[in-house]
Each structure stands twice: as C-alpha cells, then as structure tokens.
Design a protein around this motif. Structure first.
Motif, PDB file in Angstrom:
ATOM      1  N   LYS A 157       8.977  -3.295  -3.436  1.00 13.95           N
ATOM      2  CA  LYS A 157       9.377  -2.108  -2.673  1.00 13.95           C
ATOM      3  C   LYS A 157       8.894  -2.170  -1.224  1.00 13.95           C
ATOM      4  N   ASN A 158       8.404  -3.339  -0.822  1.00  7.53           N
ATOM      5  CA  ASN A 158       7.881  -3.519   0.550  1.00  7.53           C
ATOM      6  C   ASN A 158       6.764  -2.542   0.892  1.00  7.53           C
ATOM      7  N   LEU A 159       5.908  -2.289  -0.092  1.00  5.60           N
ATOM      8  CA  LEU A 159       4.839  -1.312   0.136  1.00  5.60           C
ATOM      9  C   LEU A 159       3.463  -1.970   0.219  1.00  5.60           C
ATOM     10  N   ILE A 160       3.445  -3.302   0.247  1.00  4.83           N
ATOM     11  CA  ILE A 160       2.153  -3.999   0.330  1.00  4.83           C
ATOM     12  C   ILE A 160       2.263  -5.172   1.304  1.00  4.83           C
ATOM     13  N   ARG A 161       1.214  -5.337   2.098  1.00  5.52           N
ATOM     14  CA  ARG A 161       1.143  -6.526   2.968  1.00  5.52           C
ATOM     15  C   ARG A 161      -0.032  -7.357   2.498  1.00  5.52           C
ATOM     16  N   PHE A 162       0.274  -8.625   2.190  1.00  6.98           N
ATOM     17  CA  PHE A 162      -0.800  -9.502   1.718  1.00  6.98           C
ATOM     18  C   PHE A 162      -1.494 -10.114   2.919  1.00  6.98           C
ATOM     19  N   GLU A 163      -2.320  -9.319   3.536  1.00 10.00           N
ATOM     20  CA  GLU A 163      -3.080  -9.806   4.689  1.00 10.00           C
ATOM     21  C   GLU A 163      -4.389  -9.039   4.818  1.00 10.00           C
ATOM     22  N   ASN A 164      -5.285  -9.618   5.584  1.00 14.05           N
ATOM     23  CA  ASN A 164      -6.590  -9.006   5.813  1.00 14.05           C
ATOM     24  C   ASN A 164      -6.432  -7.757   6.680  1.00 14.05           C
ATOM     25  N   PHE A 165      -7.105  -6.687   6.296  1.00 14.90           N
ATOM     26  CA  PHE A 165      -7.125  -5.488   7.132  1.00 14.90           C
ATOM     27  C   PHE A 165      -8.251  -5.691   8.141  1.00 14.90           C
ATOM     28  N   ASN A 166      -7.871  -5.657   9.419  1.00  9.76           N
ATOM     29  CA  ASN A 166      -8.833  -5.956  10.480  1.00  9.76           C
ATOM     30  C   ASN A 166      -9.386  -4.642  11.043  1.00  9.76           C
ATOM     31  N   TYR A 167     -10.644  -4.367  10.745  1.00 11.72           N
ATOM     32  CA  TYR A 167     -11.240  -3.063  11.098  1.00 11.72           C
ATOM     33  C   TYR A 167     -11.231  -2.810  12.607  1.00 11.72           C
ATOM     34  N   ALA A 168     -11.273  -3.885  13.392  1.00  8.45           N
ATOM     35  CA  ALA A 168     -11.323  -3.726  14.851  1.00  8.45           C
ATOM     36  C   ALA A 168     -10.036  -3.111  15.393  1.00  8.45           C
ATOM     37  N   ASP A 169      -8.958  -3.174  14.615  1.00  3.36           N
ATOM     38  CA  ASP A 169      -7.679  -2.625  15.074  1.00  3.36           C
ATOM     39  C   ASP A 169      -7.484  -1.145  14.723  1.00  3.36           C
ATOM     40  N   VAL A 170      -8.503  -0.528  14.168  1.00  6.19           N
ATOM     41  CA  VAL A 170      -8.391   0.908  13.834  1.00  6.19           C
ATOM     42  C   VAL A 170      -8.586   1.718  15.112  1.00  6.19           C
ATOM     43  N   GLU A 171      -7.622   2.574  15.384  1.00  8.33           N
ATOM     44  CA  GLU A 171      -7.687   3.387  16.607  1.00  8.33           C
ATOM     45  C   GLU A 171      -7.600   4.858  16.190  1.00  8.33           C
ATOM     46  N   LEU A 172      -8.689   5.567  16.376  1.00 15.59           N
ATOM     47  CA  LEU A 172      -8.718   6.959  15.897  1.00 15.59           C
ATOM     48  C   LEU A 172      -8.070   7.894  16.902  1.00 15.59           C
TER      49      LEU A 172
END
Ligand code: FAD
Length: 345
Positions: A157-172
C-alpha cells in the motif's frame, strides 16, 4: 506529502500502533531500517504466569483479553496463521518448587491457568525429577511471520519506507513536524533498542538485555507443549524446537555469539538427553526498562514527538494494550496509565 503520523520502527510496537491508525482511518507513513531484530527473533510466547515465583505477570490477564482477538484479526486480515495455542509444562526443580506451585493455586488471578493436577508422565528424552505443572491457555505468536507479513502488507500500500529515519532531519513547527518531504502532526517512535540513537528520547532509562536462541532439530524428542525448565524448549514443527533464551546486559549487538551458543548448549544438557543438531542461532536486544514497565507518552517539550517502547520481555501481550492506550490518549484525550507514562522519569 502530508500525513497524520510518521511511525519509526515496525516491530510489535509499531505494528500495534499502526493497527490503531488504520482502524481510525488516519494517514501515516512508516520508516523501517532493519537495525533491530527483537520482534523478528522473539520466542513469541504468551503466558500470564511468572514461572519462577508463580505470580501473575503485571496486567497480563487484561492484556491477553485484548491481545488474543488482536492477533486473530491480523490472521484474518493477512491470511496467515500465527497463533499456536499449547500447554506450558513447568518442570519442577525440587519439592519446594512443587509446594510453591500448590500454594499458588488459590491466587485468584492464577486459578484459571494453573492446573491443580501434577503431570507425572515421563516424556521420552526430557530430564525431569520432580514432575511437571501445567499452565493452561498459553501459546505462541509467530512474531517473525507476523511482522514480515505486515511489512509486506504496508509495502503493497506504499505505506512503508525501508530506510533509516535520520533524526537530524526532524524540523519542529509550531503544531506539526517536518521530516524531509513529509509534514506530519506527530511522529511516534517505536524503535526498540534503537531509541538509544534518538536524541529526543534517549534520556529514558532503557536497561536493554540481549537474548539469544537456538533452533534445534531433535527427531527423537516428541513434545507438543512448551517445556519450561532452566530454559524453554518450544516445538515449532517438523521435530524442530526453539531453545532459549539468554540474558546478557553487556553485549548490545544483535549478532549471535559463541558465548550465547555455549550457554544454551550447556543448559540444554540438563533438560533433554536426546541427540540434536543446531540448525540456527538468532539474537536480539530486548527493550527492557529499569522498572519493568513500558515507556509510553509525549515528549515533555515537543508535543509532536511521541514514544512507544519498553515492551521488555513480553511484547506479544503488552503491545496491543499500550498502543490502544496511547492512541486514545493522543486522539481522545484519555489518560495514559500512570505506570507506563514517561512522565515518571
Ligand atoms: C531472544 C528473545 C526472545 C524473546 N521472547 C519473547 C517471548 O517469548 N514473548 C514475548 O512476548 N516477547 C519476547 N521477546 C521480547 C520481544 O521481542 C519485545 O518485547 C518486542 O519485540 C519489542 O518490540 P518493539 O517493536 O518495541 O521493538 P523491535 O522489535 O526492536 O522493533 C523496533 C524496530 O524499529 C526499527 N528501527 C529502530 N531505529 C530505527 C530508525 N532510526 N529508522 C528506522 N527504523 C528503525 C528496528 O529495525 C526494528 O524493526 C523476546 C526478545 C528476544 C530478544
């Protein structure tokens, strides 16, 4: 791209939370990088009785009431069989151990589970000097099959990306959070031991414990129950058994070790006396917590960031309950169980 939720990690915790989102028709995207293996290697056993002390596991009976229908629904949805019910036979170490069992029979929470009749049968190949006590209504979820099938389902369903979540890219942002090309209302972190890399939640006191298991092929052993002795021997079909598990608080890798293997072989000598061959060895790090309660809740400063972790040694029973509690807390303003709320730290 705009979604209600980003979920980091698709083990038992992530899966249970995603099920809440789907039921409520929320939009979401999951990230999974295969860095942790706990849900893939778990024995998957559910048993509401602590067999060292014959005491009830924390909230287990209530959790099972939700968990068993939860896994049944998933079996139907994914068209797989993952729940195998069996009796657990506790092999008594001594007469005192047996007496403690009898003393526990009256405990109201255990009455449905502990069979008052001792099992005095000799099972070929099983070493036991003091008979067995039967624990009823126990079983095993094949967590590897479940998690892999669920990831495939999300992939379709294209609801998952098999990749590392990079915390540095979180922008609040003020009320939302950006991550790369995505804007979400919230991120729910379900990374298991991977939480140690998470700069927002790595202050939480995870006291992680590596666990290793062997898979053995023992053609002469014919048991169709879970044997619980100094370790467990769990039949998984075709004369094959999972044997485990170790607890190691020093090694933080998910790599099977020589020490783990030797420890299991050594303990197994005291449990069975038939020939066997080792067909596999697996390892994972359990997300156990100092006070043995899950780590659930909203970040003290950033309300867009949420954690669902600390399922410890019993993720199968706990995950559906804590995921539901968290969802209702976030979306309906219900209170989080104080015992699991990260505000305790
Ligand atoms: C040997 C062993 C035996 C066990 N036996 C049992 C048992 O019999 N019964 C039972 O109930 N429990 C058992 N457990 C415990 C059970 O495995 C855990 O409670 C449960 O699996 C934890 O699930 P989780 O989703 O929190 O963590 P995990 O399964 O570790 O899942 C976290 C996921 O997040 C992903 N991830 C982490 N960081 C990132 C990132 N930055 N980006 C993208 N993805 C990321 C990881 O790859 C992983 O897939 C056992 C555990 C072990 C190790």
């Amino acid at each position: 791209m705009k979604v209600d939720y980003i979920i980091v990690g698709l083990g038992l915790a992530g899966l249970a939370f995603v099920e809440e989102l789907i039921a409520a028709e929320k939009t979401f995207l999951v990230f999974e990088d295969d860095s942790q293996t706990s849900s893939l290697v778990a024995g998957g056993v559910y048993n509401p009785v602590i067999l060292k002390r014959f005491t009830p596991v924390w909230n287990a009976i209530e959790q099972l009431k939700l968990a068993l229908p939860f896994y049944k629904k998933l079996e139907e949805k994914l068209q797989i069989k993952v729940d195998e019910k069996f009796i657990t036979k506790k092999s008594f170490k001594s007469i005192e151990d047996q007496n403690n069992w009898f003393a526990a029979l009256d405990k109201p929470k255990l009455v449905d589970y502990l069979d008052p009749k001792l099992d005095t049968h000799n099972y070929h190949g099983v070493l036991a000097d003091f008979n067995f006590g039967n624990v009823k209504h126990t079983g095993r979820i094949d967590t590897q099959k479940l998690v892999e099938a669920y990831r495939d389902y999300l992939k379709g369903k294209n609801l998952i990306r098999f990749e590392n979540f990079n915390y540095a890219d979180v922008e609040l942002k003020e009320n939302t959070v950006n991550y790369q090309d995505i804007n979400a209302s919230k991120i729910v972190f379900c990374e298991g031991f991977g939480i140690k890399q998470n700069p927002f939640f790595n202050y939480l006191p995870l006291n992680e414990a590596k666990g290793e298991l062997l898979t053995i092929h023992a053609p002469e052993l014919k048991i169709d129950f879970l044997l619980k002795s100094t370790l467990f021997v769990l039949p998984i079909g075709n004369h094959t058994y999972k044997v485990g598990a170790t607890f190691n608080w020093k090694d933080k890798t998910s790599i099977p070790s020589k020490e783990g293997k030797e420890e299991l072989i050594d303990k197994l000598k005291k449990v069975i006396n038939v020939d066997y061959t080792i067909v596999n060895q697996t390892a994972g790090v359990r997300p156990t917590v100092k006070d043995r309660r899950p780590l659930v809740g909203v970040h003290p400063e950033y309300k867009q960031l949420v954690v669902l972790n600390g399922l410890g040694t019993r993720g199968v029973m706990i995950a559906p309950t804590v995921a539901k509690n968290l969802y209702k807390h976030l979306e309906k303003g219900e209170n989080l169980d104080e015992e699991i709320n990260i505000t305790r730290f």
